[in-house]
Enzyme design. Sequence first.
Site, PDB file in Angstrom:
ATOM      1  N   SER A   1      -8.952  25.031  -4.634  1.00  0.00           N
ATOM      2  CA  SER A   1      -9.927  25.993  -5.167  1.00  0.00           C
ATOM      3  C   SER A   1      -9.258  27.288  -5.605  1.00  0.00           C
ATOM      4  CB  SER A   1     -10.958  26.367  -4.094  1.00  0.00           C
ATOM      5  OG  SER A   1     -11.454  25.238  -3.458  1.00  0.00           O
TER       6      SER A   1
ATOM      7  N   HIS B   1     -13.995  24.035  -9.425  1.00  0.00           N
ATOM      8  CA  HIS B   1     -12.987  22.984  -9.301  1.00  0.00           C
ATOM      9  C   HIS B   1     -12.964  22.201 -10.620  1.00  0.00           C
ATOM     10  CE1 HIS B   1     -12.765  22.949  -4.733  1.00  0.00           C
ATOM     11  NE2 HIS B   1     -13.834  23.667  -4.947  1.00  0.00           N
TER      12      HIS B   1
ATOM     13  N   HIS C   1     -13.630  15.761  -3.155  1.00  0.00           N
ATOM     14  CA  HIS C   1     -13.812  16.018  -1.727  1.00  0.00           C
ATOM     15  C   HIS C   1     -14.731  14.965  -1.109  1.00  0.00           C
ATOM     16  CE1 HIS C   1     -12.742  20.017  -3.334  1.00  0.00           C
ATOM     17  NE2 HIS C   1     -12.175  20.208  -2.172  1.00  0.00           N
TER      18      HIS C   1
ATOM     19  N   TYR D   1     -17.036  15.575   1.025  1.00  0.00           N
ATOM     20  CA  TYR D   1     -18.420  16.072   1.145  1.00  0.00           C
ATOM     21  C   TYR D   1     -19.233  15.859  -0.129  1.00  0.00           C
ATOM     22  CZ  TYR D   1     -16.537  20.262  -1.176  1.00  0.00           C
ATOM     23  OH  TYR D   1     -15.915  21.110  -2.052  1.00  0.00           O
ATOM     24  N   GLU D   2     -18.558  15.592  -1.249  1.00  0.00           N
ATOM     25  CA  GLU D   2     -19.285  15.321  -2.492  1.00  0.00           C
ATOM     26  C   GLU D   2     -19.957  13.944  -2.459  1.00  0.00           C
ATOM     27  OE1 GLU D   2     -17.103  16.701  -6.221  1.00  0.00           O
ATOM     28  OE2 GLU D   2     -15.535  16.818  -4.705  1.00  0.00           O
TER      29      GLU D   2
ATOM     30  N   ALA E   1      -7.702  26.101  -0.260  1.00  0.00           N
ATOM     31  CA  ALA E   1      -8.281  27.320   0.303  1.00  0.00           C
ATOM     32  C   ALA E   1      -8.839  26.935   1.664  1.00  0.00           C
ATOM     33  CB  ALA E   1      -9.396  27.824  -0.596  1.00  0.00           C
TER      34      ALA E   1
ATOM     35  N   MET F   1     -11.717  21.507   4.136  1.00  0.00           N
ATOM     36  CA  MET F   1     -12.432  20.257   3.842  1.00  0.00           C
ATOM     37  C   MET F   1     -11.645  19.324   2.912  1.00  0.00           C
ATOM     38  SD  MET F   1     -16.087  22.057   3.105  1.00  0.00           S
ATOM     39  CE  MET F   1     -16.638  23.482   4.064  1.00  0.00           C
ATOM     40  N   SER F   2     -10.329  19.450   2.926  1.00  0.00           N
ATOM     41  CA  SER F   2      -9.539  18.607   2.010  1.00  0.00           C
ATOM     42  C   SER F   2      -8.175  18.298   2.617  1.00  0.00           C
ATOM     43  CB  SER F   2      -9.362  19.331   0.668  1.00  0.00           C
ATOM     44  OG  SER F   2      -8.514  20.452   0.814  1.00  0.00           O
TER      45      SER F   2
ATOM     46  N   ASN G   1     -11.006  33.266   4.131  1.00  0.00           N
ATOM     47  CA  ASN G   1     -11.977  33.928   5.017  1.00  0.00           C
ATOM     48  C   ASN G   1     -11.496  33.711   6.435  1.00  0.00           C
ATOM     49  OD1 ASN G   1     -13.530  31.371   6.114  1.00  0.00           O
ATOM     50  ND2 ASN G   1     -13.319  31.135   3.896  1.00  0.00           N
TER      51      ASN G   1
ATOM     52  N   HIS H   1     -18.815  30.703  -0.676  1.00  0.00           N
ATOM     53  CA  HIS H   1     -17.978  30.133  -1.726  1.00  0.00           C
ATOM     54  C   HIS H   1     -17.402  31.210  -2.660  1.00  0.00           C
ATOM     55  CE1 HIS H   1     -16.343  26.738  -3.810  1.00  0.00           C
ATOM     56  NE2 HIS H   1     -16.929  27.060  -4.945  1.00  0.00           N
TER      57      HIS H   1
END
Length: 317
Positions: free
Chosen positions: A38, A71, A95, A97-98, A125, A231-232, A255, A289
């Site tokens: 990202s 993305h 990803h 989650y998609e 990220a 998440m990746s 973050n 995000h």
Amino acid sequence: DAQSAPNAYARATETAQYVRSQLPESLQNPKLAIVCGSGLGGLADTIEPEPKIEMAYGTIPNFPQSTVQGHAGKFVFGQIGPQKTPVALLVGRAHFYEGHTMDLVTFATRVCKVLGVETIIVTNAAGGLNQNYRVGDIVCLNDHLNLAGLVGIHPLRGPNIEEFGVRFPPLSDAYDLDLRRRTHKAWVKLGLDQQQRRLHEGVYAFVAGPTYETRAECRMLNMLGADVVGMSTVPEIIVARHAGIRVLAFSLVTNVAVLEAGSRGNDTEIQTMSKAELTAHLSQGKANHEEVLEAGREAAKDMQALVKQIVSDLHEE
Ligand code: ADE
């Protein structure tokens, strides 16, 4: 059914053949691939203008289609740095989650293997869990916690694909020590150690997403030994290691989690807080995000410089 469908090796071979057919000979055999996470796709703009071939994921047979904003999905082939090292850049990724299967999440990595890639640099990220980390820090990964994998959501589940690797691959040496040493040398060579930017080594916890962690989950992951969470990356790294590809991975901290006990907001604390204090308390440590994309933009240049320096140093070996 799953047993009669072409396996990932057959599909990756088909895709690699298509990709090669679109490339001039000088770009057909990249030994290095770079996955841009990202906000980290800027590396694609630093590639030599000629020859450079871009393929939108949507045009590539068998490729998953990315659905997240920020993305952009494209495979970029070109030459990078003073020595014009041929590279394959994956700008944007699929990803879990998609809704993609682990097979699709890791498909591009397998196409890279069939194209002859020997080393992969993966960027992402991530959220900072280590209390020494600040937004904008760069973390060179030295290990991971595959939380989804430990409960059965694993890219190598199913019949082993012998063409790629063994049934039970070790991961104790997944994060290549030599590449990590080169990273620290490149960091000093670039003078980045003299700047505000900070480089750490740390452990990445892979979570399925798409929600960011609760405060309790952040504390749990931290207690388990994770320094960053995202998440990746881990599925790609596992599939790369299965196929014998050397791995270097970086997280950009976009973050940071609030882990102090006070952030737990016990009942009496919440009852005595003013409305303003409550608002501040609730927004503290809340990942979003936009914040992820913004911090990415700021620190991306240093991360790009670092990756380019490593590529250049690798070329000299
Ligand atoms: N990606 C960026 N920040 C993240 C966070 N806090 N958790 C999971 N994935 C992230």
